[in-house]
Design an enzyme around this catalytic site. Structure first.
Site, mmCIF file in Angstrom:
data_model
loop_
_atom_site.group_PDB
_atom_site.id
_atom_site.type_symbol
_atom_site.label_atom_id
_atom_site.label_comp_id
_atom_site.label_asym_id
_atom_site.label_seq_id
_atom_site.Cartn_x
_atom_site.Cartn_y
_atom_site.Cartn_z
ATOM 1 N N GLY A 123 15.385 -76.061 28.417
ATOM 2 C CA GLY A 123 14.390 -76.784 29.214
ATOM 3 C C GLY A 123 13.288 -77.327 28.313
ATOM 4 C CB ALA A 124 13.099 -80.253 26.225
ATOM 5 N N PRO A 141 11.561 -75.946 41.297
ATOM 6 C CG PRO A 141 12.870 -77.813 41.797
ATOM 7 C CD PRO A 141 12.763 -76.664 40.848
ATOM 8 C CB ALA A 201 -4.155 -75.214 32.355
ATOM 9 C CG PHE A 252 -6.212 -64.128 42.803
ATOM 10 C CD1 PHE A 252 -5.122 -63.667 43.525
ATOM 11 C CD2 PHE A 252 -7.343 -63.337 42.755
ATOM 12 C CE1 PHE A 252 -5.155 -62.448 44.183
ATOM 13 C CE2 PHE A 252 -7.397 -62.115 43.407
ATOM 14 C CZ PHE A 252 -6.305 -61.666 44.118
ATOM 15 C CB CYS A 279 2.544 -74.745 39.067
ATOM 16 S SG CYS A 279 3.815 -75.161 37.860
ATOM 17 C CD GLN A 323 1.808 -78.567 48.316
ATOM 18 O OE1 GLN A 323 0.696 -79.065 48.376
ATOM 19 N NE2 GLN A 323 2.876 -79.177 48.777
HETATM 20 P P1 NAD Z 1 9.895 -79.771 33.654
HETATM 21 O O1 NAD Z 1 10.539 -80.342 34.842
HETATM 22 O O2 NAD Z 1 8.903 -80.570 32.863
HETATM 23 O O3 NAD Z 1 11.037 -79.316 32.613
HETATM 24 C C1 NAD Z 1 12.187 -78.605 32.966
HETATM 25 C C2 NAD Z 1 13.354 -79.103 32.110
HETATM 26 O O4 NAD Z 1 14.490 -78.273 32.319
HETATM 27 C C3 NAD Z 1 13.807 -80.539 32.443
HETATM 28 O O5 NAD Z 1 13.669 -81.366 31.304
HETATM 29 C C4 NAD Z 1 15.291 -80.361 32.856
HETATM 30 O O6 NAD Z 1 16.118 -81.428 32.437
HETATM 31 C C5 NAD Z 1 15.645 -79.076 32.152
HETATM 32 N N1 NAD Z 1 16.836 -78.400 32.696
HETATM 33 C C6 NAD Z 1 17.123 -78.130 33.989
HETATM 34 N N2 NAD Z 1 18.312 -77.486 34.078
HETATM 35 C C7 NAD Z 1 18.775 -77.346 32.810
HETATM 36 C C8 NAD Z 1 19.953 -76.756 32.245
HETATM 37 N N3 NAD Z 1 20.871 -76.162 33.025
HETATM 38 N N4 NAD Z 1 20.109 -76.795 30.917
HETATM 39 C C9 NAD Z 1 19.170 -77.393 30.130
HETATM 40 N N5 NAD Z 1 18.041 -77.955 30.598
HETATM 41 C C10 NAD Z 1 17.836 -77.932 31.938
HETATM 42 O O7 NAD Z 1 9.231 -78.405 34.130
HETATM 43 P P2 NAD Z 1 7.953 -77.655 33.518
HETATM 44 O O8 NAD Z 1 6.693 -78.256 34.030
HETATM 45 O O9 NAD Z 1 8.145 -77.483 32.043
HETATM 46 O O10 NAD Z 1 8.098 -76.232 34.235
HETATM 47 C C11 NAD Z 1 9.133 -75.333 33.905
HETATM 48 C C12 NAD Z 1 8.841 -73.987 34.550
HETATM 49 O O11 NAD Z 1 7.612 -73.465 34.018
HETATM 50 C C13 NAD Z 1 8.650 -74.024 36.063
HETATM 51 O O12 NAD Z 1 9.174 -72.842 36.605
HETATM 52 C C14 NAD Z 1 7.133 -74.043 36.231
HETATM 53 O O13 NAD Z 1 6.741 -73.467 37.466
HETATM 54 C C15 NAD Z 1 6.693 -73.178 35.087
HETATM 55 N N6 NAD Z 1 5.329 -73.448 34.587
HETATM 56 C C16 NAD Z 1 4.897 -74.736 34.427
HETATM 57 C C17 NAD Z 1 3.627 -74.975 33.910
HETATM 58 C C18 NAD Z 1 3.105 -76.384 33.713
HETATM 59 O O14 NAD Z 1 1.947 -76.527 33.341
HETATM 60 N N7 NAD Z 1 3.893 -77.426 33.927
HETATM 61 C C19 NAD Z 1 2.818 -73.900 33.515
HETATM 62 C C20 NAD Z 1 3.308 -72.601 33.671
HETATM 63 C C21 NAD Z 1 4.568 -72.392 34.200
HETATM 64 C C1 UGA Z 2 -2.352 -74.160 36.503
HETATM 65 C C2 UGA Z 2 -2.969 -72.856 35.995
HETATM 66 O O1 UGA Z 2 -4.334 -73.091 35.617
HETATM 67 C C3 UGA Z 2 -2.190 -72.330 34.792
HETATM 68 O O2 UGA Z 2 -2.714 -71.058 34.390
HETATM 69 C C4 UGA Z 2 -0.721 -72.183 35.172
HETATM 70 O O3 UGA Z 2 0.032 -71.760 34.053
HETATM 71 C C5 UGA Z 2 -0.193 -73.514 35.673
HETATM 72 O O4 UGA Z 2 -0.982 -73.957 36.812
HETATM 73 C C6 UGA Z 2 1.229 -73.435 36.156
HETATM 74 O O5 UGA Z 2 1.700 -72.381 36.518
HETATM 75 O O6 UGA Z 2 1.798 -74.513 36.181
HETATM 76 P P1 UGA Z 2 -2.450 -76.713 35.760
HETATM 77 O O7 UGA Z 2 -1.903 -76.958 37.126
HETATM 78 O O8 UGA Z 2 -1.763 -77.324 34.603
HETATM 79 O O9 UGA Z 2 -2.494 -75.130 35.471
HETATM 80 O O10 UGA Z 2 -3.977 -77.185 35.689
HETATM 81 P P2 UGA Z 2 -5.349 -76.570 36.296
HETATM 82 O O11 UGA Z 2 -6.399 -76.724 35.287
HETATM 83 O O12 UGA Z 2 -5.144 -75.229 36.856
HETATM 84 O O13 UGA Z 2 -5.657 -77.598 37.484
HETATM 85 C C7 UGA Z 2 -4.876 -77.622 38.669
HETATM 86 C C8 UGA Z 2 -5.515 -78.542 39.680
HETATM 87 O O14 UGA Z 2 -6.721 -77.977 40.200
HETATM 88 C C9 UGA Z 2 -5.932 -79.900 39.098
HETATM 89 O O15 UGA Z 2 -5.663 -80.911 40.041
HETATM 90 C C10 UGA Z 2 -7.423 -79.750 38.867
HETATM 91 O O16 UGA Z 2 -8.089 -80.965 38.867
HETATM 92 C C11 UGA Z 2 -7.796 -78.892 40.060
HETATM 93 N N1 UGA Z 2 -9.050 -78.107 39.842
HETATM 94 C C12 UGA Z 2 -9.135 -77.202 38.863
HETATM 95 C C13 UGA Z 2 -10.118 -78.295 40.720
HETATM 96 O O17 UGA Z 2 -10.047 -79.114 41.662
HETATM 97 N N2 UGA Z 2 -11.247 -77.547 40.545
HETATM 98 C C14 UGA Z 2 -11.360 -76.624 39.554
HETATM 99 O O18 UGA Z 2 -12.426 -75.981 39.440
HETATM 100 C C15 UGA Z 2 -10.273 -76.452 38.689
#
Ligand code: NAD
Ligand code: UGA
Length: 453
Positions: A7-8, A88, A159, A221, A271, A273
């Site tokens: 997953g890149a 998702p 984040a 939270f 994430c 929602q």
């Molecule tokens: P993303 O959609 O950007 O990336 C996921 C990648 O996985 C895609 O490029 C997809 O092609 C690849 N993939 C799917 N199935 C595959 C397979 N079988 N083999 C190889 N590749 C495959 O997603 P993301 O934002 O990086 O999030 C990944 C996970 O991390 C989610 O569970 C998300 O909730 C969690 N997370 C995201 C964030 C964030 O800030 N985006 C922060 C913390 C945790």
């Molecule tokens: C959030 C968490 O902060 C990360 O710790 C977590 O790893 C990540 O989700 C995840 O699981 O994906 P992210 O969604 O990237 O990170 O960004 P945030 O800084 O948390 O902002 C989320 C949303 O809340 C944004 O739309 C931001 O504008 C809004 N926000 C944030 C506010 O409206 N008010 C605030 O005080 C802070």
């Protein structure tokens, strides 16, 4: 040590870039089934924008960091496999609209089982429902060739927009594992990876289920704080209070703390929602409807806040935006990212389009193609114009709405913006980043969030 990351995306790319930079004896290979994404990681134009990421990738790529579509080959070589695929919200069948869709997790587990030619440590980094490790274990045990797989939970807390900073200097790293000897050896191996740059006292180890559940809880939270301050913002507007003053007043209480109390047009991102809805689903599944309802309110309040913002715009604009040019300043879900997933801007724009508004959209990082996709429109749709500056967007506009807190939007030449707009010139600040009294002195009808005065 060979590390493979499946997953890149927004998590896999930055996380592995930092591990490659900091962990001297590691060879890190990031694999994905998406050819275009891997090609972009191997180019000068990376598939995601994240401050500081380019520099690390340029320095490590081809030395300790590799991007490839050869998923099978990377699995065979690896000692440690990180799973960073998407989880998702399910859109079909049981749990549609709430539960996490684990199809990518399952197909990854099946791929590992098929290709592994030795013992492996498997690290869940994707955000998953509590007890997913059990599912992965069962798939691996029942379909692989008798090798030993140790499953660890290592949720990611970065984040977007600050991912590299968060990864280099995390508040904590969380690792959950089995309590038996093999499980603890695996935990130690992963602790060793992070200890290359993170203080050991910041590396927390727990059992698997606590680690899995902590990730959903942390996001719930964080989102709850935003919904709480947004609920207060509505009351501020009704009573003459100022939400920023209230936030400062309560945030100085060390038990509450000042962070994450910025009232806004609503939280977005891929994430918050999805993870809360997943928590709601889990609570219902485990027979806890009152707990489910409690967390559901965090999402409901966010829906309300976005709708409330659009309604206020329409009411202010003499109850009609039909045919009016409205400048949308910022489309990303927060500043310093090009990610628009669940951005409040999408919801506000869709609602304005339903009212027949004409939108002139400007965002410093989000490409036009992404905006068309998110709004479900064709590039030649006459109702939407994508602009290359905020000044262009606001030219001849009836109103402007700031929907992302980009620094440059706080420091625009607002005299110039005002001169270009139709009068009365309305400005709706969905992020509370501009100086409302100063804008009113220029002549704007300027409104913020939770600014009752
Ligand atoms: P993303 O959609 O950007 O990336 C996921 C990648 O996985 C895609 O490029 C997809 O092609 C690849 N993939 C799917 N199935 C595959 C397979 N079988 N083999 C190889 N590749 C495959 O997603 P993301 O934002 O990086 O999030 C990944 C996970 O991390 C989610 O569970 C998300 O909730 C969690 N997370 C995201 C964030 C964030 O800030 N985006 C922060 C913390 C945790
Ligand atoms: C959030 C968490 O902060 C990360 O710790 C977590 O790893 C990540 O989700 C995840 O699981 O994906 P992210 O969604 O990237 O990170 O960004 P945030 O800084 O948390 O902002 C989320 C949303 O809340 C944004 O739309 C931001 O504008 C809004 N926000 C944030 C506010 O409206 N008010 C605030 O005080 C802070």
């Amino acid at each position: 040590m060979n590390i493979c990351c499946i997953g890149a995306g927004y998590v896999g790319g930055p996380t592995m870039a930092v591990i490659a930079q900091k962990c001297e004896d590691a060879k890190v290979t990031v694999v994905d089934i998406n050819d275009a994404r891997i090609a972009a990681w191997n180019s000068d134009d990376l598939p995601i924008f994240e401050p500081g990421l380019d520099e690390i990738v340029q320095a490590e790529r081809g030395k300790s960091l590799f991007f490839s579509t050869d998923v099978a080959g990377a699995i065979k070589e690896a000692d440690i496999i990180f799973i960073c695929v998407g989880t998702p919200t399910k859109t079909y069948g049981v749990g549609a609209g709430q539960a996490a869709d684990l199809k990518y997790i399952e197909s990854t587990a099946r791929m590992i089982a098929k290709e592994a030619e030795g013992d492996k440590i498997i690290v869940e980094k994707s955000t998953i429902p509590v007890r997913t490790a059990e599912t992965i274990q069962r798939i691996l045990e029942s379909t692989s060739g008798g090798y030993q797989f140790s499953i660890l939970s290592n949720p990611e807390f970065l984040a977007e927009g600050t991912a590299i900073r968060d990864l280099l200097n995390p508040d904590r790293v969380l690792i959950g594992g089995e309590t038996d000897e093999a499980g603890q050896q695996a935990v130690e191996a992963l602790v060793g990876v992070y200890a290359s740059w993170v203080d050991r006292e910041k590396i927390l180890t727990t059992n698997l289920w606590s680690s899995e559940l902590s990730k959903l809880t942390a996001n719930a939270f964080l989102a709850q704080r935003i919904s709480s301050i947004n609920a207060v913002s509505a009351l501020c507007e009704a009573t003459g209070a100022d939400v920023d003053e209230v936030a400062r007043a309560i945030g100085t209480d060390s038990r509450i703390g000042p962070k994450f109390l910025r009232s806004s047009v609503g939280f977005g991102g891929s994430c918050f929602q999805k993870d809360i809805l997943n928590l709601v689903y889990l609570c219902e599944y485990f027979g806890l409807p009152e707990v489910a309802e409690y967390w559901r309110q965090v999402v409901s309040m966010n829906d309300y806040q976005r709708k409330r913002f659009t309604r206020k715009m329409i009411t202010s604009l003499f109850n009609t935006v039909s045919g009016k040019r409205i400048a949308i300043l910022g489309f990303a879900f927060k500043k310093d990212t090009d990610d628009t997933r669940e951005s409040a801007a999408i919801y506000v724009c869709r609602d304005l389009l339903l009212e027949n508004a004409h939108l002139a959209i400007y965002d410093p990082k989000v490409p036009a193609s992404t905006i068309y996709r998110d709004l479900g429109i064709e590039p030649d749709d006459p109702r939407v114009e994508i602009c290359s500056t905020a000044y262009e967007a606001t030219q001849e506009a009836h109103a402007a709405a700031i929907l992302t807190e980009w620094d440059e939007l706080a420091t625009l030449d607002y005299e110039r913006v005002f001169a270009g707009m139709l009068k009365p010139a309305f400005l709706f600040d969905g992020r509370n980043i501009v100086d409302l009294p100063a804008l009113r002195a220029i002549g704007f009808d300027a409104q913020g969030i939770g600014k009752g005065g």
